[in-house]
Design a protein around this motif. Sequence first.
Motif, PDB file in Angstrom:
ATOM      1  N   GLY A 146       0.826  -1.217   0.000  1.00 25.07           N
ATOM      2  CA  GLY A 146       0.000   0.000   0.000  1.00 25.07           C
ATOM      3  C   GLY A 146       0.853   1.256   0.000  1.00 25.07           C
ATOM      4  N   LEU A 147       1.924   1.230   0.772  1.00 22.80           N
ATOM      5  CA  LEU A 147       2.827   2.372   0.840  1.00 22.80           C
ATOM      6  C   LEU A 147       3.508   2.601  -0.506  1.00 22.80           C
ATOM      7  CD1 LEU A 147       4.062   4.562   2.601  1.00 22.80           C
ATOM      8  CD2 LEU A 147       5.791   2.929   3.311  1.00 22.80           C
ATOM      9  N   ARG A 148       3.927   1.513  -1.144  1.00 22.52           N
ATOM     10  CA  ARG A 148       4.554   1.639  -2.477  1.00 22.52           C
ATOM     11  C   ARG A 148       3.592   2.291  -3.463  1.00 22.52           C
ATOM     12  NH1 ARG A 148       6.092  -3.764  -1.899  1.00 22.52           N
ATOM     13  NH2 ARG A 148       8.130  -3.891  -0.943  1.00 22.52           N
ATOM     14  N   GLN A 149       2.346   1.870  -3.421  1.00 20.47           N
ATOM     15  CA  GLN A 149       1.346   2.439  -4.330  1.00 20.47           C
ATOM     16  C   GLN A 149       1.153   3.928  -4.054  1.00 20.47           C
ATOM     17  OE1 GLN A 149      -2.184   0.092  -3.772  1.00 20.47           O
ATOM     18  NE2 GLN A 149      -1.533  -1.512  -5.197  1.00 20.47           N
ATOM     19  N   ARG A 150       1.059   4.288  -2.782  1.00 17.98           N
ATOM     20  CA  ARG A 150       0.872   5.703  -2.434  1.00 17.98           C
ATOM     21  C   ARG A 150       2.077   6.534  -2.845  1.00 17.98           C
ATOM     22  NH1 ARG A 150      -0.806   5.358   3.639  1.00 17.98           N
ATOM     23  NH2 ARG A 150       0.017   7.467   3.626  1.00 17.98           N
ATOM     24  N   LEU A 151       3.287   5.985  -2.638  1.00 21.63           N
ATOM     25  CA  LEU A 151       4.490   6.705  -3.038  1.00 21.63           C
ATOM     26  C   LEU A 151       4.564   6.870  -4.552  1.00 21.63           C
ATOM     27  CD1 LEU A 151       7.185   5.212  -0.636  1.00 21.63           C
ATOM     28  CD2 LEU A 151       6.328   7.552  -0.673  1.00 21.63           C
ATOM     29  N   THR A 152       4.190   5.842  -5.273  1.00 17.29           N
ATOM     30  CA  THR A 152       4.194   5.923  -6.728  1.00 17.29           C
ATOM     31  C   THR A 152       3.219   6.993  -7.200  1.00 17.29           C
ATOM     32  OG1 THR A 152       4.766   3.580  -6.904  1.00 17.29           O
ATOM     33  CG2 THR A 152       3.819   4.609  -8.856  1.00 17.29           C
ATOM     34  N   ARG A 153       2.014   6.978  -6.643  1.00 16.35           N
ATOM     35  CA  ARG A 153       1.027   7.997  -7.019  1.00 16.35           C
ATOM     36  C   ARG A 153       1.509   9.391  -6.655  1.00 16.35           C
ATOM     37  NH1 ARG A 153      -3.966   5.958  -4.154  1.00 16.35           N
ATOM     38  NH2 ARG A 153      -2.761   4.147  -3.687  1.00 16.35           N
ATOM     39  N   ALA A 154       2.104   9.540  -5.466  1.00 17.49           N
ATOM     40  CA  ALA A 154       2.600  10.852  -5.041  1.00 17.49           C
ATOM     41  C   ALA A 154       3.725  11.318  -5.963  1.00 17.49           C
ATOM     42  CB  ALA A 154       3.083  10.791  -3.594  1.00 17.49           C
ATOM     43  N   GLY A 155       4.604  10.390  -6.343  1.00 14.72           N
ATOM     44  CA  GLY A 155       5.692  10.752  -7.253  1.00 14.72           C
ATOM     45  C   GLY A 155       5.169  11.193  -8.604  1.00 14.72           C
TER      46      GLY A 155
ATOM     47  N   ALA B 253      15.377  32.001 -12.048  1.00 14.25           N
ATOM     48  CA  ALA B 253      14.479  32.512 -11.010  1.00 14.25           C
ATOM     49  C   ALA B 253      13.116  31.832 -11.110  1.00 14.25           C
ATOM     50  CB  ALA B 253      14.330  34.030 -11.133  1.00 14.25           C
ATOM     51  N   ALA B 254      12.647  31.637 -12.336  1.00 14.36           N
ATOM     52  CA  ALA B 254      11.361  30.959 -12.527  1.00 14.36           C
ATOM     53  C   ALA B 254      11.447  29.507 -12.071  1.00 14.36           C
ATOM     54  CB  ALA B 254      10.943  31.029 -13.992  1.00 14.36           C
ATOM     55  N   GLY B 255      12.552  28.830 -12.361  1.00 16.32           N
ATOM     56  CA  GLY B 255      12.733  27.451 -11.914  1.00 16.32           C
ATOM     57  C   GLY B 255      12.780  27.345 -10.396  1.00 16.32           C
ATOM     58  N   THR B 256      13.472  28.284  -9.786  1.00 16.96           N
ATOM     59  CA  THR B 256      13.547  28.307  -8.323  1.00 16.96           C
ATOM     60  C   THR B 256      12.157  28.517  -7.729  1.00 16.96           C
ATOM     61  OG1 THR B 256      15.780  29.196  -8.446  1.00 16.96           O
ATOM     62  CG2 THR B 256      14.619  29.448  -6.346  1.00 16.96           C
ATOM     63  N   ALA B 257      11.403  29.446  -8.336  1.00 18.30           N
ATOM     64  CA  ALA B 257      10.048  29.698  -7.854  1.00 18.30           C
ATOM     65  C   ALA B 257       9.181  28.453  -8.009  1.00 18.30           C
ATOM     66  CB  ALA B 257       9.431  30.877  -8.614  1.00 18.30           C
ATOM     67  N   ALA B 258       9.343  27.741  -9.114  1.00 17.67           N
ATOM     68  CA  ALA B 258       8.563  26.520  -9.329  1.00 17.67           C
ATOM     69  C   ALA B 258       8.934  25.463  -8.295  1.00 17.67           C
ATOM     70  CB  ALA B 258       8.795  25.988 -10.747  1.00 17.67           C
ATOM     71  N   SER B 259      10.223  25.301  -8.031  1.00 20.03           N
ATOM     72  CA  SER B 259      10.672  24.322  -7.029  1.00 20.03           C
ATOM     73  C   SER B 259      10.117  24.664  -5.653  1.00 20.03           C
ATOM     74  CB  SER B 259      12.196  24.290  -6.970  1.00 20.03           C
ATOM     75  OG  SER B 259      12.723  23.871  -8.193  1.00 20.03           O
ATOM     76  N   LEU B 260      10.175  25.934  -5.300  1.00 19.68           N
ATOM     77  CA  LEU B 260       9.635  26.356  -4.007  1.00 19.68           C
ATOM     78  C   LEU B 260       8.133  26.104  -3.940  1.00 19.68           C
ATOM     79  CD1 LEU B 260      11.596  29.667  -3.391  1.00 19.68           C
ATOM     80  CD2 LEU B 260      11.787  27.551  -2.103  1.00 19.68           C
ATOM     81  N   ALA B 261       7.437  26.336  -5.054  1.00 21.30           N
ATOM     82  CA  ALA B 261       6.000  26.096  -5.082  1.00 21.30           C
ATOM     83  C   ALA B 261       5.699  24.623  -4.848  1.00 21.30           C
ATOM     84  CB  ALA B 261       5.414  26.562  -6.414  1.00 21.30           C
ATOM     85  N   VAL B 262       6.494  23.735  -5.424  1.00 23.28           N
ATOM     86  CA  VAL B 262       6.297  22.296  -5.237  1.00 23.28           C
ATOM     87  C   VAL B 262       6.531  21.926  -3.773  1.00 23.28           C
ATOM     88  CG1 VAL B 262       7.239  20.009  -5.788  1.00 23.28           C
ATOM     89  CG2 VAL B 262       6.790  21.643  -7.619  1.00 23.28           C
ATOM     90  N   VAL B 263       7.585  22.452  -3.182  1.00 25.87           N
ATOM     91  CA  VAL B 263       7.898  22.146  -1.782  1.00 25.87           C
ATOM     92  C   VAL B 263       6.772  22.639  -0.870  1.00 25.87           C
ATOM     93  CG1 VAL B 263       9.459  22.695   0.125  1.00 25.87           C
ATOM     94  CG2 VAL B 263      10.391  22.078  -2.096  1.00 25.87           C
ATOM     95  N   VAL B 264       6.306  23.861  -1.104  1.00 24.19           N
ATOM     96  CA  VAL B 264       5.220  24.418  -0.288  1.00 24.19           C
ATOM     97  C   VAL B 264       3.959  23.593  -0.477  1.00 24.19           C
ATOM     98  CG1 VAL B 264       3.691  26.415  -0.045  1.00 24.19           C
ATOM     99  CG2 VAL B 264       6.153  26.753  -0.203  1.00 24.19           C
ATOM    100  N   TYR B 265       3.667  23.224  -1.703  1.00 22.25           N
ATOM    101  CA  TYR B 265       2.483  22.413  -2.001  1.00 22.25           C
ATOM    102  C   TYR B 265       2.544  21.085  -1.256  1.00 22.25           C
ATOM    103  CZ  TYR B 265      -0.803  19.548  -4.621  1.00 22.25           C
ATOM    104  OH  TYR B 265      -1.828  18.711  -4.958  1.00 22.25           O
ATOM    105  N   ARG B 266       3.699  20.418  -1.302  1.00 23.41           N
ATOM    106  CA  ARG B 266       3.832  19.108  -0.643  1.00 23.41           C
ATOM    107  C   ARG B 266       3.711  19.235   0.872  1.00 23.41           C
ATOM    108  NH1 ARG B 266       8.639  15.673  -2.626  1.00 23.41           N
ATOM    109  NH2 ARG B 266       7.442  14.052  -1.626  1.00 23.41           N
ATOM    110  N   ARG B 267       4.259  20.310   1.417  1.00 30.58           N
ATOM    111  CA  ARG B 267       4.173  20.473   2.882  1.00 30.58           C
ATOM    112  C   ARG B 267       2.755  20.774   3.321  1.00 30.58           C
ATOM    113  NH1 ARG B 267       9.629  23.681   4.732  1.00 30.58           N
ATOM    114  NH2 ARG B 267      11.027  21.977   4.276  1.00 30.58           N
ATOM    115  N   ARG B 268       2.017  21.514   2.523  1.00 28.50           N
ATOM    116  CA  ARG B 268       0.650  21.854   2.892  1.00 28.50           C
ATOM    117  C   ARG B 268      -0.284  20.669   2.768  1.00 28.50           C
ATOM    118  NH1 ARG B 268      -0.368  27.817   0.266  1.00 28.50           N
ATOM    119  NH2 ARG B 268       0.984  28.941   1.676  1.00 28.50           N
ATOM    120  N   HIS B 269       0.040  19.738   1.900  1.00 30.46           N
ATOM    121  CA  HIS B 269      -0.854  18.610   1.642  1.00 30.46           C
ATOM    122  C   HIS B 269      -0.413  17.329   2.332  1.00 30.46           C
ATOM    123  CE1 HIS B 269      -2.374  21.432  -1.180  1.00 30.46           C
ATOM    124  NE2 HIS B 269      -3.310  20.606  -1.580  1.00 30.46           N
ATOM    125  N   ARG B 270       0.333  17.425   3.374  1.00 28.38           N
ATOM    126  CA  ARG B 270       0.732  16.228   4.142  1.00 28.38           C
ATOM    127  C   ARG B 270      -0.313  15.881   5.127  1.00 28.38           C
ATOM    128  NH1 ARG B 270       7.172  16.489   5.223  1.00 28.38           N
ATOM    129  NH2 ARG B 270       7.726  15.999   3.125  1.00 28.38           N
TER     130      ARG B 270
END
Length: 154
Positions: A49-58, A137-154
């Motif tokens: 189950g964990l593998r499936q969730r990790l795959t979907r999250a990835g 700068a745009a790439g950095t902003a995108a990376s930060l957005a992904v990190v913030v998104y993942r932290r908010r949705h834990r």
Amino acid sequence: MTAGSGDLDKTRQNIQQTRAELGETVAALATKTDVKTRLRTKATSAAGGLRQRLTRAGQSTKTTATQLARTASQKASQRMKPVTQKAQKATTAVRGAAKAGAQTTGKAESTLVTTTRAAATKIGSAVRGKPLPVLAAAGTAASLAVVVYRRRHR
């Protein structure tokens, strides 16, 4: 003797049936008491189950990052156009001012025009030739957005 042997056969059948039932009961109890096997089964199931969730999250993260990178690239491209246009207008204005000033002062023309042209060329080259800082700068902003998104949705 036939009546006695019939009872004996029934008794034997009852004994065999009771033994079979008892064997099934013992097997069921052994299964329930085999904690090691039960835990191993649960662990395997949980890991799957964990593998499936990790795959979907990835996959979700990859899709989101791709979308964010595409959006950031588009925005950077859109924002670069007005900057380039403003730089061209500023260059034209500076050239016009330099020419007007050169007509009145004579000497100022060569120094001012040279300096202005060098600065305008440098700015124009930097904006046109190296969009990398804007994209970085745009790439950095995108990376930060992904990190913030993942932290908010834990």
